[in-house]
Design a protein around this motif. Structure first.
Motif, PDB file in Angstrom:
ATOM      1  N   ASP A 235       5.517   9.611 -60.698  1.00  0.00           N
ATOM      2  CA  ASP A 235       6.155   9.544 -59.378  1.00  0.00           C
ATOM      3  C   ASP A 235       5.970   8.218 -58.658  1.00  0.00           C
ATOM      4  O   ASP A 235       6.359   8.089 -57.496  1.00  0.00           O
ATOM      5  CB  ASP A 235       5.602  10.663 -58.479  1.00  0.00           C
ATOM      6  CG  ASP A 235       5.976  12.052 -58.970  1.00  0.00           C
ATOM      7  OD1 ASP A 235       6.869  12.153 -59.827  1.00  0.00           O
ATOM      8  OD2 ASP A 235       5.369  13.028 -58.487  1.00  0.00           O
ATOM      9  N   ASN A 238       9.062   7.018 -57.029  1.00  0.00           N
ATOM     10  CA  ASN A 238       9.799   7.959 -56.180  1.00  0.00           C
ATOM     11  C   ASN A 238       9.701   7.563 -54.713  1.00  0.00           C
ATOM     12  O   ASN A 238       9.183   8.309 -53.868  1.00  0.00           O
ATOM     13  CB  ASN A 238       9.259   9.383 -56.363  1.00  0.00           C
ATOM     14  CG  ASN A 238       9.693  10.009 -57.656  1.00  0.00           C
ATOM     15  OD1 ASN A 238      10.333   9.363 -58.481  1.00  0.00           O
ATOM     16  ND2 ASN A 238       9.340  11.263 -57.862  1.00  0.00           N
ATOM     17  N   HIS A 239      10.181   6.373 -54.403  1.00  0.00           N
ATOM     18  CA  HIS A 239      10.070   5.871 -53.033  1.00  0.00           C
ATOM     19  C   HIS A 239      11.153   4.815 -52.826  1.00  0.00           C
ATOM     20  O   HIS A 239      11.514   4.099 -53.767  1.00  0.00           O
ATOM     21  CB  HIS A 239       8.682   5.264 -52.794  1.00  0.00           C
ATOM     22  CG  HIS A 239       8.276   5.219 -51.355  1.00  0.00           C
ATOM     23  ND1 HIS A 239       8.798   4.295 -50.466  1.00  0.00           N
ATOM     24  CD2 HIS A 239       7.381   5.968 -50.639  1.00  0.00           C
ATOM     25  CE1 HIS A 239       8.248   4.485 -49.277  1.00  0.00           C
ATOM     26  NE2 HIS A 239       7.396   5.485 -49.346  1.00  0.00           N
ATOM     27  N   SER A 240      11.649   4.716 -51.599  1.00  0.00           N
ATOM     28  CA  SER A 240      12.653   3.696 -51.306  1.00  0.00           C
ATOM     29  C   SER A 240      12.069   2.296 -51.400  1.00  0.00           C
ATOM     30  O   SER A 240      12.791   1.331 -51.669  1.00  0.00           O
ATOM     31  CB  SER A 240      13.231   3.915 -49.909  1.00  0.00           C
ATOM     32  OG  SER A 240      12.201   3.887 -48.929  1.00  0.00           O
ATOM     33  N   ARG A 258       1.328  17.471 -52.475  1.00  0.00           N
ATOM     34  CA  ARG A 258       2.679  16.905 -52.539  1.00  0.00           C
ATOM     35  C   ARG A 258       2.952  16.123 -51.262  1.00  0.00           C
ATOM     36  O   ARG A 258       2.748  16.614 -50.152  1.00  0.00           O
ATOM     37  CB  ARG A 258       3.726  17.996 -52.711  1.00  0.00           C
ATOM     38  CG  ARG A 258       5.168  17.482 -52.600  1.00  0.00           C
ATOM     39  CD  ARG A 258       6.172  18.535 -53.027  1.00  0.00           C
ATOM     40  NE  ARG A 258       6.145  18.701 -54.483  1.00  0.00           N
ATOM     41  CZ  ARG A 258       6.802  19.665 -55.139  1.00  0.00           C
ATOM     42  NH1 ARG A 258       7.506  20.549 -54.461  1.00  0.00           N
ATOM     43  NH2 ARG A 258       6.730  19.738 -56.451  1.00  0.00           N
ATOM     44  N   GLY A 260       5.880  13.086 -49.428  1.00  0.00           N
ATOM     45  CA  GLY A 260       7.321  12.869 -49.385  1.00  0.00           C
ATOM     46  C   GLY A 260       8.042  14.064 -48.788  1.00  0.00           C
ATOM     47  O   GLY A 260       7.444  14.951 -48.192  1.00  0.00           O
ATOM     48  N   GLU A 271      15.985  12.799 -46.334  1.00  0.00           N
ATOM     49  CA  GLU A 271      15.278  13.479 -47.417  1.00  0.00           C
ATOM     50  C   GLU A 271      14.742  12.440 -48.397  1.00  0.00           C
ATOM     51  O   GLU A 271      15.503  11.797 -49.113  1.00  0.00           O
ATOM     52  CB  GLU A 271      16.207  14.450 -48.136  1.00  0.00           C
ATOM     53  CG  GLU A 271      16.483  15.731 -47.384  1.00  0.00           C
ATOM     54  CD  GLU A 271      15.297  16.694 -47.362  1.00  0.00           C
ATOM     55  OE1 GLU A 271      14.345  16.478 -48.149  1.00  0.00           O
ATOM     56  OE2 GLU A 271      15.334  17.641 -46.571  1.00  0.00           O
ATOM     57  N   LYS A 272      13.436  12.290 -48.439  1.00  0.00           N
ATOM     58  CA  LYS A 272      12.818  11.349 -49.365  1.00  0.00           C
ATOM     59  C   LYS A 272      12.369  12.087 -50.631  1.00  0.00           C
ATOM     60  O   LYS A 272      12.052  13.281 -50.586  1.00  0.00           O
ATOM     61  CB  LYS A 272      11.614  10.673 -48.710  1.00  0.00           C
ATOM     62  CG  LYS A 272      11.987   9.792 -47.529  1.00  0.00           C
ATOM     63  CD  LYS A 272      10.784   9.013 -47.029  1.00  0.00           C
ATOM     64  CE  LYS A 272      11.194   8.029 -45.951  1.00  0.00           C
ATOM     65  NZ  LYS A 272      10.033   7.202 -45.495  1.00  0.00           N
ATOM     66  N   PRO A 273      12.328  11.403 -51.767  1.00  0.00           N
ATOM     67  CA  PRO A 273      11.838  12.053 -52.988  1.00  0.00           C
ATOM     68  C   PRO A 273      10.404  12.535 -52.801  1.00  0.00           C
ATOM     69  O   PRO A 273       9.615  11.908 -52.082  1.00  0.00           O
ATOM     70  CB  PRO A 273      11.912  10.937 -54.036  1.00  0.00           C
ATOM     71  CG  PRO A 273      12.879   9.945 -53.491  1.00  0.00           C
ATOM     72  CD  PRO A 273      12.738  10.008 -52.007  1.00  0.00           C
ATOM     73  N   THR A 274      10.079  13.642 -53.423  1.00  0.00           N
ATOM     74  CA  THR A 274       8.709  14.139 -53.329  1.00  0.00           C
ATOM     75  C   THR A 274       7.808  13.406 -54.324  1.00  0.00           C
ATOM     76  O   THR A 274       8.266  12.908 -55.356  1.00  0.00           O
ATOM     77  CB  THR A 274       8.647  15.651 -53.591  1.00  0.00           C
ATOM     78  OG1 THR A 274       9.187  15.926 -54.889  1.00  0.00           O
ATOM     79  CG2 THR A 274       9.430  16.409 -52.532  1.00  0.00           C
TER      80      THR A 274
END
Length: 315
Positions: A235, A238-240, A258, A260, A271-274
């Motif tokens: 992960d 998994n971030h902008s 968890r 995000g 909605e951001k990825p978890t």
């Protein structure tokens, strides 16, 4: 002297943080940015070019002034040189301040004061906080400490180790530029482009180094090193941001939580990825674990560097 400077700066930060009565270079850098922005916008017709000039002038001036100040202090007296170097190194580090500001969220929740927790979190994050519940407040605090373990602790320490106080101060200038003009809105999309991109470049190595340090430090904090490693691999992207996901993934995996998900900015839900798996619920124990990870990661980096210097000097 390098070892004295680095260890002394870290210990001063641990003990004192950022006392408000002392002048702080970041405040001066911020005022310099505000002074230059309208002038450079008028001087250059192209706003992206104006932003490049802002980056070069602010970062270059910071590096040059600190280098000159250190040289003058050393010429005056070695003790003065050490003192100036210690001060610059100290104020570039932010572990104690990050702990103190995030601790206000936890302290409010310990008292059952959701409203106070929302206000405290609003001081350290960009998202809207007025409707958040306890678990979302804790998520915000954990994410902030994890991300800023890289930006506010490991990155300036990395540049302090790499190039001394002047390079650490230049990094803080780049980081301040990004926080002031690196927005993707109409005003700063072009003007802040160079600052935002260069901040990404400056944090590329420190973010990944932070994740590695968290993986290694997790067992020392009674957390899962294996979980941290697996989440960084799975992960970390998994971030902008090209960097922020790595320390957040390491923290999430070490804690078994968890991160995000949904955040609200200016009335708009994003909605951001978890990141990570919800093996345990987000609680104040997770926040405290993230703080332990932050301190342990910093001490691990200092310890490895000092050991390397001692061995090198021995040879």
């Amino acid at each position: 002297m390098d070892i004295v400077l680095v260890v002394g700066a870290v210990l001063l930060d641990f003990a004192l943080g950022d006392p408000r009565f002392l002048p702080h270079p970041v405040v001066a850098i911020g005022k310099f940015i505000s002074f230059l922005e309208p002038k450079l916008r008028r001087l250059f017709g192209n706003q992206r070019l104006a932003g490049v000039a802002l980056l070069v002038v602010v970062a270059g001036t910071t590096y040059g002034l600190v280098s000159a100040l250190l040289a003058l202090a050393w010429r005056f007296a070695p003790a003065a040189g050490i003192g100036v170097g210690l001060y610059i190194g100290w104020v570039c580090l932010a572990a104690r301040s990050l702990h103190g500001e995030s601790r206000k969220v936890a302290a409010a929740l310990e008292q059952g004061d959701l409203a106070g927790g929302r206000v405290a979190l609003s001081w350290i994050v960009g998202r809207e906080t007025e409707h958040l519940g306890e678990e979302e407040l804790i998520r915000g605090a954990v994410e902030t400490v994890a991300e800023n373990t890289s930006d506010g602790v490991i990155a300036p320490l990395f540049y302090l180790l790499l190039g001394g106080p002047a390079l650490a101060a230049a990094y803080k200038a780049v980081n301040t530029l990004d926080s002031m003009v690196g927005y993707k809105n109409e005003r700063y999309l072009e003007f802040g482009w160079a600052s935002a991109r260069f901040d990404d470049v400056a944090n590329w190595v420190p973010a990944r180094l932070t994740a590695l340090l968290m993986v290694l430090a997790a067992p020392l904090c009674a957390l899962s090193g294996r979980g941290a490693f697996l989440m960084v691999r799975r992960d970390g992207r998994n971030h902008s941001s090209p960097n922020s996901g790595f320390p957040e993934a390491a923290a999430a995996g070490a804690l078994g939580v968890r991160l995000g998900g949904a955040n609200t900015y200016f009335g708009k839900v994003v909605e951001k990825p978890t990141i990570g798996d919800p093996l345990v619920p987000l609680s104040l124990a997770a926040y405290r674990g993230t703080v332990r990870l932050m301190y342990a990661s910093e001490l691990l980096l200092v310890g490895v560097w000092v050991a390397g210097r001692v061995i090198a000097e021995g040879f």
